[in-house]
Design a protein around this motif. Structure first.
Motif, short mmCIF file in Angstrom:
data_model
loop_
_atom_site.label_atom_id
_atom_site.label_comp_id
_atom_site.label_asym_id
_atom_site.label_seq_id
_atom_site.Cartn_x
_atom_site.Cartn_y
_atom_site.Cartn_z
N TYR A 51 1.02 -1.26 0.70
CA TYR A 51 0.17 0.29 0.01
C TYR A 51 0.93 2.00 -0.15
O TYR A 51 0.47 2.52 -0.37
N GLU A 52 2.46 1.32 0.41
CA GLU A 52 3.05 2.85 0.30
C GLU A 52 2.84 3.64 -0.61
O GLU A 52 2.95 4.60 -0.60
N GLU A 53 2.99 2.99 -1.78
CA GLU A 53 3.00 3.70 -2.84
C GLU A 53 2.00 4.14 -3.50
O GLU A 53 2.15 5.51 -3.94
N TYR A 54 0.60 4.24 -2.81
CA TYR A 54 -0.43 4.72 -2.79
C TYR A 54 -0.67 5.72 -2.17
O TYR A 54 -1.22 6.57 -2.07
N GLU A 55 0.79 6.46 -1.35
CA GLU A 55 0.44 6.89 0.11
C GLU A 55 1.57 8.28 -0.79
O GLU A 55 1.47 9.34 -0.18
N ILE A 56 2.12 8.12 -1.98
CA ILE A 56 2.62 9.44 -2.12
C ILE A 56 1.96 9.96 -3.49
O ILE A 56 1.65 9.25 -4.74
N LEU A 57 1.79 10.64 -3.49
CA LEU A 57 0.92 12.56 -4.29
C LEU A 57 1.62 13.15 -4.47
O LEU A 57 1.87 14.64 -3.71
N GLU A 58 2.04 13.59 -5.63
CA GLU A 58 2.48 15.04 -5.91
C GLU A 58 2.04 15.83 -4.96
O GLU A 58 1.04 16.33 -6.25
N GLY A 59 2.38 17.31 -5.10
CA GLY A 59 2.28 18.57 -4.66
C GLY A 59 0.88 17.74 -3.09
O GLY A 59 -0.02 19.18 -2.65
N TYR A 60 0.91 16.78 -2.70
CA TYR A 60 -0.25 16.64 -1.35
C TYR A 60 0.92 15.94 -0.45
O TYR A 60 2.02 15.39 -0.14
N GLU A 61 0.62 15.86 0.91
CA GLU A 61 0.93 15.26 2.02
C GLU A 61 0.22 14.48 2.49
O GLU A 61 -1.45 15.02 3.08
N PHE A 62 0.87 13.27 2.65
CA PHE A 62 -0.20 11.85 2.85
C PHE A 62 -0.27 12.16 4.18
O PHE A 62 0.76 12.26 5.13
#
Length: 245
Positions: free
Chosen positions: A64-75
């Motif tokens: 699941y870890e890779e889906y916590e990364i989104l450019e321009g956002y902090e998870f």
């Protein structure tokens, strides 16, 4: 003689039954646990499906870890509720699930829109500030100077107020003297359960916040005007009551 043989037969039968019972118990103890079943974990960002992961029941989720990364956002975390109620937060590194589950990711934008609303604390109780607001039944102009939150300047859209409150006081926060955007118990992310409690309401987010312990408190509100679900509230007791507000 016949009586003796009768009791010997009863003793023999008792031994046999005892052995059968023990064997049954041992067989039951040796039963294997039900094997883990495949379940589906659906990860969401608002109404968009981010990923569908196949996992196993009662086993930590993997990948699941890779889906916590989104450019321009902090998870910030995964939640069972799309409104990110703190009590529904899940840690996928340790939490497990017994059935299919939908989880909502809280992706906080690096640049949130400026919140130009005026925020107020309103309620009732012994506190002179809360008593004066009377749940916003009085005109805003009469009390706004004492019940308004101020921008802290620490981070974008962070507001705070420090005041004395007493056991039995109840309150919520509202923008522009309007209950349409109320902030209740469900938005709290940091508090001491021995000092504050959920006062109940139509939903957790709209529930009153009840004070259990007298003291001087600092209430800090951080908002995202584009996404109400990302509003957070922390309440810290600084110490004893300092005096009349």
């Amino acid at each position: 003689m016949k009586k003796r043989r009768f009791w010997e037969r009863r003793k023999f039968i008792g031994v046999i039954l005892g052995c059968v019972t023990m064997a049954t118990m041992l067989w039951g103890c040796g039963e294997k646990e039900e094997p883990a079943r495949e379940i589906t974990i659906t990860l969401m960002n608002n109404q968009e499906t981010v990923a569908t992961i196949t996992a196993f029941s009662d086993t930590p989720v993997e990948g699941y870890e890779e889906y916590e990364i989104l450019e321009g956002y902090e998870f910030e975390g995964w939640y069972e509720t799309p409104t990110f109620i703190e009590s529904s937060r899940k840690d996928l590194a340790t939490d497990t699930f017994s059935e299919d589950k939908i989880l909502f990711g809280n992706y906080i934008p690096d640049q949130a829109a400026e919140d130009t609303r005026n925020w107020y604390i309103v309620g009732t109780g012994t506190s002179s500030i809360l008593a004066a607001t009377d749940w916003a039944r009085v005109p805003e102009e009469e009390v706004k100077d004492i019940c308004s939150l101020s921008l802290t300047g620490n981070v974008v859209n962070e507001f705070s107020i420090t005041l004395d409150m007493y056991s039995g006081d109840q309150f919520q926060l509202i923008p522009d003297w309007d209950w349409g955007g109320q902030v209740g118990f469900g938005y709290i992310t940091e508090y001491d359960a021995s000092q504050l409690e959920n006062g109940g309401g139509t939903s957790e987010n709209k529930s009153n916040i009840n004070v259990l312990v007298d003291g001087n408190y600092t209430i800090t509100l951080t908002t995202n005007p584009d996404n109400m679900a990302q509003t957070t509230l922390t309440i810290v007791r600084n110490g004893d009551v300092v005096g009349e507000e």
